[in-house]
Design a protein around this motif. Structure first.
Motif, short mmCIF file in Angstrom:
data_model
loop_
_atom_site.label_atom_id
_atom_site.label_comp_id
_atom_site.label_asym_id
_atom_site.label_seq_id
_atom_site.Cartn_x
_atom_site.Cartn_y
_atom_site.Cartn_z
N GLY A 123 -120.58 24.86 -58.05
CA GLY A 123 -119.54 24.12 -58.44
C GLY A 123 -119.32 22.72 -58.40
N GLY A 124 -118.77 22.18 -59.56
CA GLY A 124 -118.62 20.77 -59.60
C GLY A 124 -120.03 20.07 -60.06
N THR A 125 -120.80 19.19 -59.35
CA THR A 125 -121.75 18.28 -59.73
C THR A 125 -123.23 19.15 -59.73
N ARG A 126 -123.69 19.17 -60.77
CA ARG A 126 -125.19 19.77 -60.88
C ARG A 126 -125.91 18.76 -60.47
N TRP A 127 -126.73 18.75 -59.14
CA TRP A 127 -127.49 17.81 -58.43
C TRP A 127 -128.93 17.66 -59.02
N THR A 128 -129.70 18.97 -59.12
CA THR A 128 -131.13 18.94 -59.34
C THR A 128 -131.47 19.53 -60.63
N GLU A 129 -132.60 19.22 -61.00
CA GLU A 129 -133.58 19.92 -62.27
C GLU A 129 -134.88 20.61 -61.43
N THR A 130 -135.06 21.77 -62.06
CA THR A 130 -136.15 22.28 -61.47
C THR A 130 -137.30 22.60 -62.57
N GLU A 131 -138.48 22.32 -62.42
CA GLU A 131 -139.71 22.50 -62.99
C GLU A 131 -140.74 23.39 -62.59
N ALA A 144 -131.39 13.54 -50.74
CA ALA A 144 -131.01 14.46 -49.45
C ALA A 144 -130.87 13.61 -48.09
N LEU A 145 -131.70 12.69 -47.95
CA LEU A 145 -131.53 11.75 -46.90
C LEU A 145 -129.85 10.96 -46.94
N ALA A 146 -129.88 10.33 -48.08
CA ALA A 146 -128.40 9.72 -48.60
C ALA A 146 -127.50 10.65 -48.16
N ALA A 147 -127.47 11.87 -48.72
CA ALA A 147 -126.03 12.74 -48.61
C ALA A 147 -126.13 13.18 -47.11
N ALA A 148 -127.17 13.30 -46.46
CA ALA A 148 -127.30 13.90 -44.95
C ALA A 148 -126.91 12.80 -43.99
N ALA A 149 -126.59 11.70 -44.40
CA ALA A 149 -126.16 10.49 -43.50
C ALA A 149 -125.04 10.96 -42.46
N THR A 150 -124.18 11.80 -43.19
CA THR A 150 -123.24 12.73 -42.22
C THR A 150 -123.64 14.05 -42.34
N THR A 159 -139.40 16.14 -54.85
CA THR A 159 -139.94 14.58 -55.37
C THR A 159 -139.54 13.65 -54.33
N ALA A 160 -139.82 12.26 -54.56
CA ALA A 160 -139.31 11.07 -53.75
C ALA A 160 -137.94 10.94 -53.84
N ASP A 161 -137.45 11.06 -55.09
CA ASP A 161 -135.92 10.81 -55.49
C ASP A 161 -135.24 11.89 -54.90
N MET A 162 -135.70 13.14 -55.12
CA MET A 162 -134.78 14.11 -54.40
C MET A 162 -134.74 14.02 -52.92
N THR A 163 -135.94 13.68 -52.47
CA THR A 163 -135.96 13.49 -50.75
C THR A 163 -134.85 12.24 -50.36
N ALA A 164 -134.92 11.12 -51.27
CA ALA A 164 -134.05 10.13 -50.62
C ALA A 164 -132.60 10.53 -51.07
N THR A 197 -131.18 17.03 -43.04
CA THR A 197 -131.45 16.64 -44.38
C THR A 197 -132.23 18.07 -45.09
N LEU A 198 -132.68 18.85 -44.43
CA LEU A 198 -133.39 20.12 -45.09
C LEU A 198 -132.21 21.00 -45.30
N TYR A 199 -130.99 21.33 -44.70
CA TYR A 199 -129.86 22.06 -45.11
C TYR A 199 -129.41 21.24 -46.28
N THR A 200 -129.15 19.95 -46.20
CA THR A 200 -128.38 19.35 -47.31
C THR A 200 -129.33 19.27 -48.61
N ALA A 201 -130.59 19.42 -48.67
CA ALA A 201 -131.41 19.70 -49.84
C ALA A 201 -130.98 21.23 -50.15
N TRP A 202 -130.98 22.10 -49.44
CA TRP A 202 -130.68 23.53 -49.97
C TRP A 202 -129.24 23.25 -50.46
N GLN A 203 -128.11 22.70 -50.03
CA GLN A 203 -127.00 22.47 -50.73
C GLN A 203 -127.05 21.93 -52.12
#
Length: 401
Positions: free
Chosen positions: A278-286, A91-97, A84-89, A266-272
Motif C-alpha cells: 500500500g502507498g509507495t512502491r519502493w523497489t524494483e526487482t530484476e 534500508a539503513l536510512a529508513a531503519a534509523a528508527t 544493490t548499494a542504493d537499496m542497502t542505503a 535493517t534486514l526487517y526494514t528491507a523486507w518491509q
C-alpha cells in the motif's frame, strides 16, 4: 593500537550468488564446519542452542551438528536476493528508527531466503589477538583491532518442532543469555536469521602485525595466520557470524550499536520495503537466471529454493542521483554501513497506518508500519541546501537596565 582494517568489502556480481550459496552449503556439510561451530559454541558466540537429554554425542558436538544441519537446510531452501548499494542505503536510512509494527512472518518476501548486500549493513570492532587465544595462540598481542562488516543473511520461518531428532529423544531449544540458558517454548513461531561476514578476518592488517605468541614463545603474525587459513579446508567466501530469533508478535526495541539488534532492524526494514503493498512502491526487482550447468549442480545438492537471483534496487521514482550515490560511496570505508547524507538529505520515515479507520476509536482496527518517502523541501530545480541554519545578529540586542 593497530588501525582498523582498511580493505573494502568486495561484493560478488549478482550472477555469482548461486555459486556462493553452493560453496557455503558444501562447507556447512563438512567436518571442518562442525569443528568451527564447536569452537564458536565454546566461545559463547551462539545465541540459539539445541540440547537433548541422552544425546548420542557430547553436548558440544551434538549442538554443532544440529546447528550446521539447520543452516544447510536453510540455505538449500532459500530464494536468492541481491540488494544493490542504493537499496542497502535506503534500508539503513529508513531503519534509523526501529520498525514500529510487531515482528510478522507475513513480512518475509519468501519463507526462506539468502541475501547479499552490496554495502555492509553494519559491523563491529574486534580484538583479533584476543579472539585467537586458545584456538591458535597461547597469548594475545594488545589492541590489534579490526572492523568486521556484516554483509549477508539467511532466514527462514521457524518453530522448535521444525528440527527434531528421532534417535535418542526430543531436542530442546533455548537462548544463551547473560543470565544463562532460557528454554524456547515449543509453540514459538518466529524468524531464524543467520548473519554472515566476509572470510579473511585479518584482511587489511599489515602482514608483520603481531597477533600473539604460540606456546613455544614464537610470535604469530597476520601473515602466518593468512597462510594457515589458506591451507585449511575451503570455507567459502563468507563466515557464519551470528544468529538471532525474531519471535512473532514481539516489539522491536531500540537497538544496541554493533549487534544483531541493529542488523535485524535493517534486514526487517528491507523486507518491509520489498513487500510494501500500500502507498509507495519502493523497489524494483530484476531476475537473473542461473546457467544450465549451475542448475545441475543445485539439483545435485538438493537445492529446493530458487536458483535465479532477484536483484533488488530502489524504484526509479525514488532512486537517488548517480552523483549522490558516488559521493556517499567515496565517503564509505566499505567495512561499515554506508553514509546516506547525499542520497537522502531528508531520510525516509515511518508512519503507523490504520487499515480500519472506522474501528480506530474503539481499538477494533489493525495498524501497518509504512515507510514514507524522504524529500527535499523547496521548488523543483532549486539548489539543494542542507545543514544548520545560522541566525546572524548585526548588533547586540538591547537589554533592560
Amino acid at each position: 593500537m593497530t588501525s582498523p582494517a582498511s580493505a573494502r568489502w568486495v561484493p560478488p556480481a549478482p550472477q555469482d550468488l548461486p555459486e556462493w550459496r553452493a560453496q557455503l552449503m558444501d562447507f556447512t556439510a563438512s567436518e571442518a564446519s562442525d569443528i568451527a561451530m564447536r569452537e564458536t559454541l565454546r566461545a559463547g558466540r551462539c545465541t540459539i542452542v539445541p540440547t537433548m537429554r541422552n544425546a548420542p554425542l557430547d553436548s558440544g558436538t551434538f549442538a554443532a551438528t544440529v546447528l550446521n544441519g539447520a543452516e544447510h537446510a536453510r540455505l538449500s531452501q532459500a530464494d536468492l536476493y541481491y540488494a544493490t548499494a542504493d537499496m542497502t542505503a535506503l534500508a539503513l536510512a529508513a531503519a534509523a528508527t526501529p520498525p514500529r509494527e510487531p515482528v510478522s512472518i507475513e513480512r518475509l518476501p519468501s519463507e526462506s531466503g539468502f541475501i547479499i548486500f552490496e554495502e555492509p549493513i553494519g559491523g563491529y570492532v574486534e580484538d583479533v589477538g584476543a579472539a585467537l587465544v586458545g584456538r591458535v595462540t597461547a597469548t594475545a598481542a594488545k589492541d590489534v583491532r579490526i572492523t568486521t562488516p556484516i554483509v549477508a543473511a539467511s532466514w527462514t520461518a521457524w518453530t522448535p518442532q521444525d528440527i527434531q531428532i528421532t534417535e535418542g529423544g526430543t531436542v530442546t531449544w533455548g537462548y544463551m543469555t547473560r543470565d544463562g540458558y532460557i528454554a524456547i517454548p515449543p509453540d514459538t513461531r518466529g524468524i531464524w536469521i543467520t548473519y554472515y561476514s566476509p572470510c579473511g578476518v585479518t584482511s587489511g592488517l599489515p602482514p608483520q602485525t603481531v597477533l600473539g605468541t604460540l606456546s613455544d614463545g614464537t610470535t604469530f603474525t597476520a601473515a602466518m595466520f593468512e597462510t594457515t587459513r589458506q591451507t585449511a579446508p575451503d570455507r567459502g567466501p563468507l563466515n557464519w557470524d551470528n544468529e538471532v530469533l525474531l519471535v512473532e508478535g514481539t516489539e522491536f526495541a531500540a537497538g544496541r550499536p554493533d549487534t544483531t539488534d541493529m542488523w535485524s532492524h535493517t534486514l526487517y526494514t528491507a523486507w518491509q520495503l520489498m513487500t510494501s503493498t500500500g502507498g509507495t512502491r519502493w523497489t524494483e526487482t530484476e531476475e537473473i537466471p542461473r546457467a544450465r550447468a549451475g542448475r545441475k549442480r543445485d539439483a545435485r545438492q538438493n537445492v529446493t529454493g530458487t536458483s535465479a537471483v532477484r536483484v533488488v534496487n530502489v524504484h526509479t521514482a525514488h532512486r537517488p542521483p548517480h552523483d549522490a550515490s558516488l559521493a556517499d560511496a567515496a565517503a564509505s570505508t566499505g567495512r561499515r554501513e554506508p553514509s546516506w547524507s547525499c542520497r537522502w538529505p531528508v531520510r525516509p520515515y515511518r508512519r503507523s497506518t490504520c487499515l480500519n479507520p472506522g474501528g480506530h476509536a474503539t481499538g477494533d482496527c489493525q495498524h501497518e508500519d509504512r515507510i514514507v518517502s524522504g524529500h527535499v523541501k523547496g521548488p523543483p530545480g532549486a539548489p539543494l541546501r542542507t545543514g544548520t541554519t545560522v541566525h546572524l545578529w548585526d548588533h547586540q540586542p538591547k537589554t533592560d537596565a
